[in-house]
Design a protein around this motif. Structure first.
Motif, PDB file in Angstrom:
ATOM      1  N   TRP A 131       0.842  -1.204   0.000  1.00 19.07           N
ATOM      2  CA  TRP A 131       0.000   0.000   0.000  1.00 19.07           C
ATOM      3  C   TRP A 131       0.878   1.256   0.000  1.00 19.07           C
ATOM      4  CZ3 TRP A 131      -0.875   4.366   2.894  1.00 19.07           C
ATOM      5  CH2 TRP A 131      -2.047   5.066   2.604  1.00 19.07           C
ATOM      6  N   LEU A 132       1.911   1.258   0.819  1.00 18.75           N
ATOM      7  CA  LEU A 132       2.811   2.409   0.849  1.00 18.75           C
ATOM      8  C   LEU A 132       3.494   2.610  -0.499  1.00 18.75           C
ATOM      9  CD1 LEU A 132       4.480   2.029   4.360  1.00 18.75           C
ATOM     10  CD2 LEU A 132       2.966   3.879   3.621  1.00 18.75           C
ATOM     11  N   LEU A 185      10.149   9.011   3.866  1.00 18.29           N
ATOM     12  CA  LEU A 185       9.034   8.272   4.468  1.00 18.29           C
ATOM     13  C   LEU A 185       9.478   6.866   4.885  1.00 18.29           C
ATOM     14  CD1 LEU A 185       5.376   8.243   3.275  1.00 18.29           C
ATOM     15  CD2 LEU A 185       6.485   6.120   3.916  1.00 18.29           C
ATOM     16  N   LEU A 186      10.262   6.220   4.025  1.00 15.25           N
ATOM     17  CA  LEU A 186      10.706   4.864   4.334  1.00 15.25           C
ATOM     18  C   LEU A 186      11.772   4.851   5.429  1.00 15.25           C
ATOM     19  CD1 LEU A 186      10.945   3.367   0.724  1.00 15.25           C
ATOM     20  CD2 LEU A 186       9.164   2.961   2.418  1.00 15.25           C
ATOM     21  N   VAL A 187      12.736   5.778   5.351  1.00 17.11           N
ATOM     22  CA  VAL A 187      13.863   5.761   6.285  1.00 17.11           C
ATOM     23  C   VAL A 187      13.475   6.301   7.654  1.00 17.11           C
ATOM     24  CG1 VAL A 187      16.188   6.657   6.729  1.00 17.11           C
ATOM     25  CG2 VAL A 187      15.569   5.875   4.440  1.00 17.11           C
ATOM     26  N   TYR A 188      12.711   7.404   7.702  1.00 18.00           N
ATOM     27  CA  TYR A 188      12.408   8.039   8.989  1.00 18.00           C
ATOM     28  C   TYR A 188      10.964   7.853   9.441  1.00 18.00           C
ATOM     29  CZ  TYR A 188      16.986   9.962   8.382  1.00 18.00           C
ATOM     30  OH  TYR A 188      18.339  10.070   8.222  1.00 18.00           O
ATOM     31  N   GLY A 189      10.173   7.166   8.619  1.00 15.38           N
ATOM     32  CA  GLY A 189       8.814   6.838   9.012  1.00 15.38           C
ATOM     33  C   GLY A 189       8.645   5.356   9.265  1.00 15.38           C
ATOM     34  N   LEU A 190       8.728   4.554   8.187  1.00 15.98           N
ATOM     35  CA  LEU A 190       8.439   3.131   8.309  1.00 15.98           C
ATOM     36  C   LEU A 190       9.502   2.386   9.120  1.00 15.98           C
ATOM     37  CD1 LEU A 190       6.413   0.973   7.484  1.00 15.98           C
ATOM     38  CD2 LEU A 190       7.773   0.574   5.420  1.00 15.98           C
ATOM     39  N   THR A 222       2.456  13.743  -0.007  1.00 16.21           N
ATOM     40  CA  THR A 222       2.293  12.959  -1.228  1.00 16.21           C
ATOM     41  C   THR A 222       0.896  13.150  -1.824  1.00 16.21           C
ATOM     42  OG1 THR A 222       3.846  11.274  -0.433  1.00 16.21           O
ATOM     43  CG2 THR A 222       2.329  10.615  -2.173  1.00 16.21           C
ATOM     44  N   ARG A 223      -0.106  13.183  -0.947  1.00 18.85           N
ATOM     45  CA  ARG A 223      -1.488  13.381  -1.399  1.00 18.85           C
ATOM     46  C   ARG A 223      -1.651  14.738  -2.069  1.00 18.85           C
ATOM     47  NH1 ARG A 223      -5.556  14.700  -3.171  1.00 18.85           N
ATOM     48  NH2 ARG A 223      -7.702  14.326  -2.497  1.00 18.85           N
ATOM     49  N   VAL A 224      -1.064  15.768  -1.498  1.00 19.80           N
ATOM     50  CA  VAL A 224      -1.189  17.115  -2.062  1.00 19.80           C
ATOM     51  C   VAL A 224      -0.510  17.199  -3.428  1.00 19.80           C
ATOM     52  CG1 VAL A 224      -0.480  19.521  -1.765  1.00 19.80           C
ATOM     53  CG2 VAL A 224      -1.413  18.239   0.172  1.00 19.80           C
ATOM     54  N   GLY A 225       0.646  16.570  -3.541  1.00 22.69           N
ATOM     55  CA  GLY A 225       1.385  16.686  -4.787  1.00 22.69           C
ATOM     56  C   GLY A 225       1.080  15.619  -5.812  1.00 22.69           C
ATOM     57  N   ASN A 226       0.362  14.565  -5.407  1.00 21.97           N
ATOM     58  CA  ASN A 226       0.238  13.405  -6.285  1.00 21.97           C
ATOM     59  C   ASN A 226      -1.184  12.918  -6.487  1.00 21.97           C
ATOM     60  OD1 ASN A 226       2.599  12.315  -7.491  1.00 21.97           O
ATOM     61  ND2 ASN A 226       1.990  10.290  -6.757  1.00 21.97           N
ATOM     62  N   GLY A 227      -2.147  13.547  -5.834  1.00 19.67           N
ATOM     63  CA  GLY A 227      -3.513  13.093  -5.982  1.00 19.67           C
ATOM     64  C   GLY A 227      -3.917  12.111  -4.903  1.00 19.67           C
ATOM     65  N   PRO A 228      -5.088  11.507  -5.038  1.00 14.69           N
ATOM     66  CA  PRO A 228      -5.646  10.633  -3.993  1.00 14.69           C
ATOM     67  C   PRO A 228      -4.731   9.449  -3.670  1.00 14.69           C
ATOM     68  CG  PRO A 228      -7.298  11.161  -5.651  1.00 14.69           C
ATOM     69  CD  PRO A 228      -5.988  11.639  -6.195  1.00 14.69           C
ATOM     70  N   LEU A 229      -4.773   9.068  -2.415  1.00 11.17           N
ATOM     71  CA  LEU A 229      -4.043   7.884  -1.974  1.00 11.17           C
ATOM     72  C   LEU A 229      -4.815   6.636  -2.370  1.00 11.17           C
ATOM     73  CD1 LEU A 229      -3.022   9.062   1.607  1.00 11.17           C
ATOM     74  CD2 LEU A 229      -1.566   8.999  -0.420  1.00 11.17           C
ATOM     75  N   PRO A 230      -4.150   5.482  -2.435  1.00 10.20           N
ATOM     76  CA  PRO A 230      -4.852   4.233  -2.781  1.00 10.20           C
ATOM     77  C   PRO A 230      -5.940   3.930  -1.754  1.00 10.20           C
ATOM     78  CG  PRO A 230      -2.474   3.932  -2.846  1.00 10.20           C
ATOM     79  CD  PRO A 230      -2.713   5.273  -2.226  1.00 10.20           C
TER      80      PRO A 230
END
Length: 477
Positions: free
Chosen positions: A94-95, A110-115, A254-262
């Protein structure tokens, strides 16, 4: 040799034996066992206890041993269930879909400092790197860069597996657990900054002003959320909540710059249920205890050990696997837990023996003669322990009593000194051979080793962090 010199040699011998064996690549479990045997012999020879003192030491040790063992059990079985049941894959997929087409720097952070810190905070054992290193390769990083970047994301290890290492440090160092969590959070700022610089040098090169602003925002957001969570919610959940805030913030970007999330599917919701059990359970019971003032009698209901074990039970039950496979999963988790728990508990008992017999106090009294130079060296000492044992539990058990005793004797603040040791010892694990081997195993081809230049980046980052923390501890303590 004078009697005082003999006592010093006897008190120092367990630590020397452990470090020497680890340096010669003996497993940390057997090195810990050898150190414990030497400590017990030393206690008989030079630091004897009478029957009542032995009983008091044992009664004080048992509750901590049980709690740490339960935390590790819950973390191991939870990790096993989430991996074998496919829940981790569903979350990662999903990510990956959410990040498709996004700015690579946003996805990298997002991957390094989030997940990575989120997974480490919930389960520990370097699982964050196991999950994120393959995703970083899909992002376009080389396998070597993915491994190093994933390891550099282990910035919240003091709160890994809901904080057993910090708990041990607080108990052996005789400091308040919550206050130690707060000071560890404060001293984590240099860790975040130095790690971020290393990640950018490795993957970005010459960053744009926008990328620098994004990096600064991530560091400040994670640090602020970590500090606020320690102050308001408590130490066990602080790492989980801080990394969740970073994930949410970058997904919004990501949502603001890329549109709706899955869309969020039912299988994805099932996959995150165990994490929700942990967060909701600890928050609800902590609030209940605060409202009823029943902490003395019912404090166990907010224990991270309880909620990690319950989350593991939920994860096993929701895997969707046949009953026989679930039983095999649990058995496999128990087999993994035995050496992990054995390693942690051996060092924990070693720390208790050295503290209760007076060995650690004797070492600390001797260390006071070095003056404030010893205080400056405390983070480096913790870093050596974390690197060699591959565990902040091991580092905390070996050094916490001596750290706070010596700091007190020198007129320094023992809480700040202990926080410096805790943070440096935890971060040093990014270069520890067991952690590196785990990351290499999931990202590089079988038999391939991490190049020397990559190891140099990890060791250099750890060394710089220990030096910076040493200077900060001297000034603040």
């Amino acid at each position: 040799m004078t009697p005082e010199a003999v006592d010093f040699v006897v008190a120092l011998a367990p630590i020397v034996v452990v470090l020497a064996l680890l340096a010669f690549r003996t497993s940390s479990l057997w090195a810990g066992v050898a150190g414990l045997v030497v400590a017990l012999v030393g206690a008989v020879v030079a630091f004897p206890l009478d029957g009542s003192q032995v009983g008091a030491a044992a009664s004080g040790m048992v509750p901590t041993v049980v709690e740490i063992a339960a935390i590790l059990l819950g973390g191991v079985v939870l990790a096993e269930a989430m991996t074998r049941g496919g829940a981790q894959d569903r979350i990662a997929t999903w990510l990956e879909r959410a990040e498709s087409g996004a700015d690579r720097t946003v996805t990298l952070l997002l991957l390094v400092y989030g997940l990575t810190p989120f997974m480490e905070s919930v389960t520990g054992f370097g699982l964050g790197v196991v999950i994120t290193a393959p995703l970083l390769i899909r992002l376009g990083l080389t396998p070597v860069k993915a491994v190093v970047s994933g390891l550099l994301g282990l910035v919240l290890v003091p709160w890994g597996s809901l904080g057993p290492g910090t708990l041990i440090a607080s108990q052996l160092g005789e400091q308040d657990f919550t206050r130690l969590g707060v000071w560890s959070a404060l001293l984590s700022l240099p860790v975040l900054v130095i790690s971020m610089v290393a990640v950018f040098v490795l993957n970005v090169g010459r960053p744009t002003p926008r990328q620098l602003a994004l990096a600064a925002a991530v560091v400040l957001t994670e640090w602020t959320a970590l500090l606020v969570a320690n102050l308001t919610v408590g130490t066990p959940l602080a790492g989980v909540l801080a990394s969740t805030v970073v994930i949410a913030g970058l997904l919004v970007l990501t949502r603001v710059g890329n549109g709706p999330l899955p869309p969020v599917s039912r299988p994805l919701l099932v996959a995150v249920v165990p994490y929700l059990v942990i967060v909701a359970g600890i928050l609800a019971t902590t609030g209940l205890l605060a409202a009823t003032a029943a902490h003395d009698t019912l404090g166990w209901i907010s224990s991270p050990a309880l909620w990690l074990v319950l989350a593991a039970v939920v994860a096993v039950a929701t895997t969707g696997l046949p009953a026989a496979d679930r039983r095999r999963l649990v058995r496999h988790g128990l087999r993994r837990w035995v050496p992990i728990a054995g390693n942690a508990l051996v060092f924990l008992v070693l720390g208790f023996v050295m503290a209760s017999t007076g060995m650690a106090e004797h070492l600390a009294t001797t260390a006071e003669k070095v003056g404030y130079g010893f205080v400056a060296a405390i983070p480096a000492m913790g870093g050596i322990g974390g690197y060699l044992t591959g565990s902040n539990v091991g580092a905390a058990a070996m050094f916490s009593t001596a750290t706070t005793t010596a700091a007190t004797g020198l007129g320094a603040n023992p809480l700040i000194a202990l926080a410096g040791q805790n943070v440096a010892g935890s971060f040093a694990m990014i270069a520890s051979p067991p952690r590196v081997a785990l990351a290499v195993g999931v990202a590089l081809t079988p038999g391939e080793r991490l190049p020397r230049t990559a190891n140099a980046i990890l060791l250099g980052t750890v060394a710089v962090t220990a030096l910076v923390l040493g200077g900060i501890v001297v000034v603040l303590a």
